[in-house]
Design a protein around this motif. Structure first.
Motif, mmCIF file in Angstrom:
data_model
loop_
_atom_site.group_PDB
_atom_site.id
_atom_site.type_symbol
_atom_site.label_atom_id
_atom_site.label_comp_id
_atom_site.label_asym_id
_atom_site.label_seq_id
_atom_site.Cartn_x
_atom_site.Cartn_y
_atom_site.Cartn_z
ATOM 1 N N MET A 125 3.490 22.624 74.630
ATOM 2 C CA MET A 125 2.430 22.562 75.647
ATOM 3 C C MET A 125 2.154 23.964 76.200
ATOM 4 O O MET A 125 3.096 24.671 76.551
ATOM 5 C CB MET A 125 2.897 21.626 76.773
ATOM 6 C CG MET A 125 1.769 21.144 77.641
ATOM 7 S SD MET A 125 2.356 19.834 78.734
ATOM 8 C CE MET A 125 2.577 18.463 77.612
ATOM 9 N N GLU A 126 0.882 24.316 76.212
ATOM 10 C CA GLU A 126 0.534 25.656 76.701
ATOM 11 C C GLU A 126 0.732 25.737 78.213
ATOM 12 O O GLU A 126 0.510 24.774 78.937
ATOM 13 C CB GLU A 126 -0.925 25.958 76.351
ATOM 14 C CG GLU A 126 -1.258 27.433 76.486
ATOM 15 C CD GLU A 126 -2.606 27.812 75.874
ATOM 16 O OE1 GLU A 126 -3.056 28.926 76.135
ATOM 17 O OE2 GLU A 126 -3.201 26.984 75.141
ATOM 18 N N ARG A 127 1.150 26.901 78.685
ATOM 19 C CA ARG A 127 1.428 27.100 80.115
ATOM 20 C C ARG A 127 0.823 28.403 80.568
ATOM 21 O O ARG A 127 0.885 29.400 79.843
ATOM 22 C CB ARG A 127 2.935 27.254 80.298
ATOM 23 C CG ARG A 127 3.680 26.051 80.690
ATOM 24 C CD ARG A 127 5.082 26.493 81.049
ATOM 25 N NE ARG A 127 5.211 26.437 82.488
ATOM 26 C CZ ARG A 127 5.822 25.439 83.123
ATOM 27 N NH1 ARG A 127 6.399 24.481 82.462
ATOM 28 N NH2 ARG A 127 5.871 25.422 84.433
ATOM 29 N N ILE A 185 -2.619 20.122 79.514
ATOM 30 C CA ILE A 185 -2.340 18.888 78.789
ATOM 31 C C ILE A 185 -3.585 18.507 78.002
ATOM 32 O O ILE A 185 -4.662 18.314 78.573
ATOM 33 C CB ILE A 185 -1.958 17.755 79.756
ATOM 34 C CG1 ILE A 185 -0.916 18.279 80.747
ATOM 35 C CG2 ILE A 185 -1.413 16.558 78.998
ATOM 36 C CD1 ILE A 185 -0.686 17.357 81.900
ATOM 37 N N GLU A 186 -3.410 18.410 76.694
ATOM 38 C CA GLU A 186 -4.560 18.214 75.810
ATOM 39 C C GLU A 186 -4.911 16.743 75.619
ATOM 40 O O GLU A 186 -4.050 15.864 75.722
ATOM 41 C CB GLU A 186 -4.255 18.800 74.427
ATOM 42 C CG GLU A 186 -4.097 20.313 74.398
ATOM 43 C CD GLU A 186 -5.396 21.047 74.710
ATOM 44 O OE1 GLU A 186 -6.476 20.535 74.362
ATOM 45 O OE2 GLU A 186 -5.314 22.137 75.307
ATOM 46 N N ARG A 238 -9.311 18.048 78.765
ATOM 47 C CA ARG A 238 -8.051 18.713 79.087
ATOM 48 C C ARG A 238 -7.696 18.452 80.553
ATOM 49 O O ARG A 238 -8.570 18.514 81.417
ATOM 50 C CB ARG A 238 -8.272 20.207 78.837
ATOM 51 C CG ARG A 238 -7.066 21.063 78.814
ATOM 52 C CD ARG A 238 -7.430 22.434 78.225
ATOM 53 N NE ARG A 238 -7.546 22.387 76.771
ATOM 54 C CZ ARG A 238 -8.643 22.701 76.076
ATOM 55 N NH1 ARG A 238 -9.734 23.103 76.690
ATOM 56 N NH2 ARG A 238 -8.653 22.607 74.760
ATOM 57 N N ILE A 247 4.674 13.182 81.039
ATOM 58 C CA ILE A 247 4.790 14.051 82.216
ATOM 59 C C ILE A 247 5.259 13.220 83.415
ATOM 60 O O ILE A 247 6.113 13.643 84.193
ATOM 61 C CB ILE A 247 3.414 14.670 82.565
ATOM 62 C CG1 ILE A 247 2.955 15.579 81.446
ATOM 63 C CG2 ILE A 247 3.435 15.382 83.904
ATOM 64 C CD1 ILE A 247 3.108 17.038 81.672
ATOM 65 N N SER A 273 0.689 11.781 76.526
ATOM 66 C CA SER A 273 1.205 13.027 77.122
ATOM 67 C C SER A 273 1.296 12.885 78.634
ATOM 68 O O SER A 273 2.251 13.358 79.255
ATOM 69 C CB SER A 273 0.289 14.207 76.792
ATOM 70 O OG SER A 273 0.024 14.247 75.424
ATOM 71 N N ALA A 300 -6.722 13.656 79.680
ATOM 72 C CA ALA A 300 -5.886 14.053 78.545
ATOM 73 C C ALA A 300 -5.321 12.831 77.843
ATOM 74 O O ALA A 300 -5.504 11.686 78.290
ATOM 75 C CB ALA A 300 -4.765 14.961 79.026
ATOM 76 N N MET A 317 0.432 23.752 83.625
ATOM 77 C CA MET A 317 0.590 23.233 82.262
ATOM 78 C C MET A 317 -0.736 22.652 81.793
ATOM 79 O O MET A 317 -1.401 21.933 82.537
ATOM 80 C CB MET A 317 1.662 22.127 82.241
ATOM 81 C CG MET A 317 3.068 22.687 82.415
ATOM 82 S SD MET A 317 4.253 21.440 83.019
ATOM 83 C CE MET A 317 4.351 20.358 81.623
#
Ligand SMILES: [Zn+2]
Length: 297
Positions: A1-3, A10-11, A23, A47, A43, A39, A8
């Motif tokens: 997951m990109e940060r 979330i895709e 997103r 979370i 996911s 998203a 964060m």
């Protein structure tokens, strides 16, 4: 997951590329804040399990930004103050989407039958509103929900001044171009709000769909191309009007949406509402057979 720092990304499926997904951002802090709920539900639930979700902030009421609110029945769910009331009734949403304007009460009835129930449920769970422009502080993460009308009249773009990050949401820089086709959308506001985003002291822009993260320079270049699509639509429409097309003909060509998709009720609706806005902006009128229902309640 990109940060990006404590944020964060979330895709949704396929790079959150389109409706019904977008997103979401999760603020990884003690306040456990989710911004938009479009998203991938798997996911989001992950979370929730690992970190928890206590508060959901929706940038606007569109389904690709709110539809998974319902998965978190215990979270507080806030939306911008302009759209809270609209989101309270299906009638209000039908009006904002141009369904009433284009097809009247009968059209609204048909449209209601195809509404995704998770969207209706999610909007029904909204608990209140946040304030525009105010600086919120979530366990040290400062964020302002900037009023960015145009896409809808109430859209907010979350801005993190200390991090130099903007969540540009539906300023998504896709090749489709700007979307302002609801009766609550406005072309000139769209341009103004887009320009304001570029004036912010920020170097990271996150879009709600597709590519995702832009530097300021990249975002500025993309914005120019993106906003230019508005003029291209103007030019196309002007050309067709000069040829003497009627409104029915003009809205069957595919100015916004591909021609082959125009038998889809809601896309046809937005093709019509969108072209109406351009005609108005250009000061042009064309012969029209159908009746326009006024949005007044
Ligand atoms: Zn939207």
């Amino acid at each position: 997951m990109e940060r990006i720092g404590p944020i964060m990304l979330i895709e949704g499926p396929n790079k959150s590329s389109k409706v019904p997904y977008s997103r979401s951002l999760y603020l990884d802090c003690a306040d456990k804040v989710l911004i938009d709920s479009g998203a991938d539900p798997k996911s989001l639930l992950q979370i929730e399990k690992e970190n928890g979700i206590q508060l959901i902030m929706n940038t606007h009421y569109h389904p690709d930004h709110t539809s998974h609110n319902y998965l978190f029945p215990n979270a507080e769910k806030l939306i911008n103050p302009i759209e809270y009331e609209t989101a309270q009734s299906i009638e209000g949403i039908a009006r904002a989407n141009g369904v009433y304007q284009e097809w009247g009460p009968k059209g609204v009835e048909t449209w209601k039958q195809n509404l995704p129930s998770r969207w209706v449920k999610s909007l029904g769970q909204l608990t209140g509103t946040y304030e525009y422009e105010k600086e919120y502080n979530f366990s040290g993460i400062k964020v302002q929900f900037l009023h960015s009308p145009g896409h809808t009249s109430g859209l907010s773009c979350p801005y993190f001044p200390d991090l130099g990050v903007v969540f540009a949401g539906d300023y998504d820089m896709t090749s489709f171009g700007p979307w302002y086709n609801g009766t609550d959308g406005d072309i000139d506001d769209f341009i103004r709000s887009g320009k304001r985003l570029l004036e912010l002291d920020a170097n990271t822009y996150i879009t709600g769909h597709q590519k995702g993260v832009f530097t300021k320079e990249e975002f500025a270049v993309a914005m120019e191309t993106y906003l230019a699509i508005i003029n291209q639509r103007d030019e196309k429409i002007e050309r067709y009007v000069a040829q003497g097309l009627s409104f029915e003909e003009l809205t069957s060509i595919g100015i916004f949406y591909p021609k082959r998709t125009l038998d889809n009720g809601i896309l046809k609706t937005w093709e019509r509402t969108g072209i109406r806005k351009h005609l108005h902006r250009l000061g042009l009128t064309v012969p029209e057979l159908s009746r326009v229902y006024t949005n007044a309640k």
